[in-house]
Design an enzyme around this catalytic site. Structure first.
Site, mmCIF file in Angstrom:
data_model
loop_
_atom_site.group_PDB
_atom_site.id
_atom_site.type_symbol
_atom_site.label_atom_id
_atom_site.label_comp_id
_atom_site.label_asym_id
_atom_site.label_seq_id
_atom_site.Cartn_x
_atom_site.Cartn_y
_atom_site.Cartn_z
ATOM 1 C CG HIS A 1 -5.636 2.069 -11.214
ATOM 2 N ND1 HIS A 1 -5.950 3.198 -10.493
ATOM 3 C CD2 HIS A 1 -6.380 1.056 -10.714
ATOM 4 C CE1 HIS A 1 -6.861 2.888 -9.587
ATOM 5 N NE2 HIS A 1 -7.143 1.605 -9.692
HETATM 6 FE FE1 FES Z 1 -5.576 5.152 -11.056
HETATM 7 FE FE2 FES Z 1 -3.859 7.163 -10.594
HETATM 8 S S1 FES Z 1 -3.674 5.541 -11.992
HETATM 9 S S2 FES Z 1 -5.717 6.749 -9.571
#
Ligand code: FES
Length: 121
Positions: free
Chosen positions: A85
């Site tokens: 993410h």
């Molecule tokens: Fe979502 Fe690392 S940014 S698990």
């Protein structure tokens, strides 16, 4: 840890979790020490996160949803990037950008044999 080159990072397994052991360069240290740590999302000095300045030891578990970040990647020199993410950690493994709420966790560890070996746990 003698075999880790400057700027390099190895991954070992401890209690089923990855642990990153990174030898930091002078340039990386200059970068992380230039930051106003009080302005960070999870405010911590680098000093509070290591025993020896040149060696960083952290759990390789993203504090967002637990993925394993990629070493020496992301927007911060010598840091980590979690592509799941888009969390970016600096060379002190402090969260600098993206959704992760906290810095990468520091496991208990100590140096052995004139600092050439590490004991995790
Ligand atoms: Fe979502 Fe690392 S940014 S698990």
């Amino acid at each position: 840890i003698d075999g880790i080159p400057e700027g390099g990072c190895i991954v070992i397994k401890w209690r089923g979790k990855p642990v990153f052991i990174k030898k930091r360069t002078e340039e990386e240290l200059n970068d992380i020490n230039a930051v106003d740590w009080k302005s960070l999302r999870d405010p911590q000095t680098d000093k509070a996160r290591r025993i020896k300045e040149e060696v960083l030891v952290v759990l390789g578990v993203c504090t967002h949803l637990g993925c394993v970040p990629i070493s020496n990647a992301g927007d911060f020199k010598g840091g980590w990037f979690c592509p799941c993410h888009g969390s970016h950690y600096d060379a002190s493994a402090r969260i600098r950008k993206g959704p992760a709420p906290e810095n990468l966790e520091i496991p208990p560890y100590s140096f052995l044999e004139g600092d050439s070996k590490l004991l995790i746990g």
